[in-house]
Design a protein around this motif. Structure first.
Motif, PDB file in Angstrom:
ATOM      1  N   GLY A 102      31.707  40.202  42.891  1.00  0.00           N
ATOM      2  CA  GLY A 102      31.591  40.697  44.254  1.00  0.00           C
ATOM      3  C   GLY A 102      32.519  41.857  44.581  1.00  0.00           C
ATOM      4  O   GLY A 102      32.443  42.421  45.668  1.00  0.00           O
ATOM      5  N   PHE A 103      33.403  42.210  43.638  1.00  0.00           N
ATOM      6  CA  PHE A 103      34.329  43.322  43.832  1.00  0.00           C
ATOM      7  C   PHE A 103      34.070  44.390  42.780  1.00  0.00           C
ATOM      8  O   PHE A 103      33.694  44.081  41.653  1.00  0.00           O
ATOM      9  N   ASN A 104      34.272  45.658  43.144  1.00  0.00           N
ATOM     10  CA  ASN A 104      34.154  46.766  42.184  1.00  0.00           C
ATOM     11  C   ASN A 104      35.480  47.098  41.534  1.00  0.00           C
ATOM     12  O   ASN A 104      35.512  47.738  40.484  1.00  0.00           O
ATOM     13  N   ASN A 105      36.570  46.707  42.202  1.00  0.00           N
ATOM     14  CA  ASN A 105      37.896  47.109  41.743  1.00  0.00           C
ATOM     15  C   ASN A 105      38.828  45.912  41.659  1.00  0.00           C
ATOM     16  O   ASN A 105      38.526  44.832  42.170  1.00  0.00           O
ATOM     17  N   ASN A 106      39.945  46.134  40.994  1.00  0.00           N
ATOM     18  CA  ASN A 106      40.929  45.070  40.826  1.00  0.00           C
ATOM     19  C   ASN A 106      42.216  45.419  41.589  1.00  0.00           C
ATOM     20  O   ASN A 106      42.288  46.443  42.274  1.00  0.00           O
ATOM     21  N   ILE A 107      43.204  44.567  41.456  1.00  0.00           N
ATOM     22  CA  ILE A 107      44.469  44.785  42.157  1.00  0.00           C
ATOM     23  C   ILE A 107      45.153  46.057  41.673  1.00  0.00           C
ATOM     24  O   ILE A 107      45.657  46.849  42.480  1.00  0.00           O
TER      25      ILE A 107
ATOM     26  N   ASP B 104      44.414  42.979  36.519  1.00  0.00           N
ATOM     27  CA  ASP B 104      43.203  43.518  35.896  1.00  0.00           C
ATOM     28  C   ASP B 104      41.956  42.671  36.093  1.00  0.00           C
ATOM     29  O   ASP B 104      40.893  42.996  35.573  1.00  0.00           O
ATOM     30  N   ILE B 105      42.054  41.614  36.868  1.00  0.00           N
ATOM     31  CA  ILE B 105      40.890  40.769  37.130  1.00  0.00           C
ATOM     32  C   ILE B 105      40.053  41.417  38.229  1.00  0.00           C
ATOM     33  O   ILE B 105      40.554  41.728  39.307  1.00  0.00           O
ATOM     34  N   THR B 106      38.784  41.627  37.927  1.00  0.00           N
ATOM     35  CA  THR B 106      37.840  42.125  38.926  1.00  0.00           C
ATOM     36  C   THR B 106      36.868  40.982  39.199  1.00  0.00           C
ATOM     37  O   THR B 106      35.926  40.769  38.436  1.00  0.00           O
ATOM     38  N   PRO B 107      37.112  40.228  40.270  1.00  0.00           N
ATOM     39  CA  PRO B 107      36.257  39.074  40.553  1.00  0.00           C
ATOM     40  C   PRO B 107      34.824  39.481  40.907  1.00  0.00           C
ATOM     41  O   PRO B 107      34.576  40.616  41.341  1.00  0.00           O
TER      42      PRO B 107
ATOM     43  N   VAL C 286      45.714  46.565  51.081  1.00  0.00           N
ATOM     44  CA  VAL C 286      46.545  45.375  50.901  1.00  0.00           C
ATOM     45  C   VAL C 286      45.704  44.127  51.199  1.00  0.00           C
ATOM     46  O   VAL C 286      45.769  43.133  50.474  1.00  0.00           O
ATOM     47  N   GLU C 287      44.910  44.176  52.243  1.00  0.00           N
ATOM     48  CA  GLU C 287      44.032  43.044  52.562  1.00  0.00           C
ATOM     49  C   GLU C 287      43.021  42.824  51.442  1.00  0.00           C
ATOM     50  O   GLU C 287      42.742  41.680  51.060  1.00  0.00           O
ATOM     51  N   THR C 288      42.483  43.896  50.882  1.00  0.00           N
ATOM     52  CA  THR C 288      41.552  43.772  49.756  1.00  0.00           C
ATOM     53  C   THR C 288      42.249  43.125  48.564  1.00  0.00           C
ATOM     54  O   THR C 288      41.668  42.268  47.888  1.00  0.00           O
ATOM     55  N   ILE C 289      43.483  43.510  48.309  1.00  0.00           N
ATOM     56  CA  ILE C 289      44.260  42.903  47.219  1.00  0.00           C
ATOM     57  C   ILE C 289      44.380  41.396  47.440  1.00  0.00           C
ATOM     58  O   ILE C 289      44.203  40.604  46.504  1.00  0.00           O
ATOM     59  N   LYS C 290      44.657  40.996  48.658  1.00  0.00           N
ATOM     60  CA  LYS C 290      44.761  39.565  48.970  1.00  0.00           C
ATOM     61  C   LYS C 290      43.425  38.860  48.721  1.00  0.00           C
ATOM     62  O   LYS C 290      43.393  37.749  48.164  1.00  0.00           O
ATOM     63  N   GLN C 291      42.338  39.490  49.117  1.00  0.00           N
ATOM     64  CA  GLN C 291      41.008  38.901  48.918  1.00  0.00           C
ATOM     65  C   GLN C 291      40.667  38.798  47.436  1.00  0.00           C
ATOM     66  O   GLN C 291      40.074  37.813  46.988  1.00  0.00           O
ATOM     67  N   ILE C 292      41.027  39.810  46.653  1.00  0.00           N
ATOM     68  CA  ILE C 292      40.807  39.768  45.203  1.00  0.00           C
ATOM     69  C   ILE C 292      41.592  38.620  44.593  1.00  0.00           C
ATOM     70  O   ILE C 292      41.068  37.886  43.754  1.00  0.00           O
ATOM     71  N   GLY C 293      42.839  38.463  45.019  1.00  0.00           N
ATOM     72  CA  GLY C 293      43.666  37.372  44.517  1.00  0.00           C
ATOM     73  C   GLY C 293      43.045  36.012  44.791  1.00  0.00           C
ATOM     74  O   GLY C 293      43.001  35.140  43.916  1.00  0.00           O
TER      75      GLY C 293
ATOM     76  N   PRO D  57      37.623  50.445  37.650  1.00  0.00           N
ATOM     77  CA  PRO D  57      38.130  50.064  36.330  1.00  0.00           C
ATOM     78  C   PRO D  57      37.053  49.959  35.252  1.00  0.00           C
ATOM     79  O   PRO D  57      37.330  50.245  34.087  1.00  0.00           O
ATOM     80  N   ALA D  58      35.845  49.607  35.627  1.00  0.00           N
ATOM     81  CA  ALA D  58      34.769  49.484  34.634  1.00  0.00           C
ATOM     82  C   ALA D  58      34.489  50.818  33.934  1.00  0.00           C
ATOM     83  O   ALA D  58      33.963  50.834  32.821  1.00  0.00           O
TER      84      ALA D  58
END
Length: 157
Positions: free
Chosen positions: A34-39, A29-32, A144-151, A78-79
């Motif tokens: 620079g990102f609009n969405n989370n994992i 649920d973390i939306t860092p 999947v790459e976006t998920i890695k970048q969010i992490g 998510p927002a």
């Protein structure tokens, strides 16, 4: 060739499930910045969009929960959620079940014409189930790459 393509789907989906299983509910649920969405959103979006690309556009019934479109459809974030999103466990079940259903559905369907030709946001035109199914691998890998970048971004905060 169909068997090879379905095996490739297993590889792609296996990578997605592996990442999901290593993700905690809290981290999902973390939306860092620079990102609009989370994992969680990205995982649910993978499930919803593949369902649409393989089943929906072919005129087949979609079996993702109805709420998935409002949580995970294109343009959602998510927002804007006003209800509790599906758990990672539920999303994992949907992803695994979906892969099983696709393996049952896809043989002999690759050349089936879509009900209506489909053009995605990038302007790519699709006319057959096989075209949308193959594109879904690219879509899943991109998320999947976006998920890695969010992490990585979440860990750096």
């Amino acid at each position: 060739m169909e068997n090879m393509i379905l095996k490739h789907m297993d590889v792609v989906r296996g990578i997605t499930i592996s990442i999901l299983e290593k993700t905690t509910e809290e981290a999902a649920d973390i939306t860092p910045k620079g990102f609009n969405n989370n994992i969680r959103w990205n995982l649910g979006h993978i499930a919803f969009i593949q369902e649409k690309l393989v089943f929906g556009l072919a005129g087949e019934p979609m079996q993702t929960p109805e709420s998935y479109e409002s949580f995970f459809g294109a343009g959602t974030k998510p927002a804007d959620w006003t209800e509790t999103a599906p758990s990672l466990e539920e999303i994992a079940k949907v992803l695994k079940n979906q892969a099983h259903r696709i393996k049952e559905f896809m043989p002999q369907q690759f050349d089936k014409q879509l009900i209506t030709p489909f053009t995605n946001k990038a302007g790519i035109n699709f006319t057959t189930v096989g075209e949308t199914f193959l594109f879904s691998f690219y879509h899943e890998a991109m998320h999947v790459e976006t998920i890695k970048q969010i992490g990585k971004a979440a860990a750096a905060q």
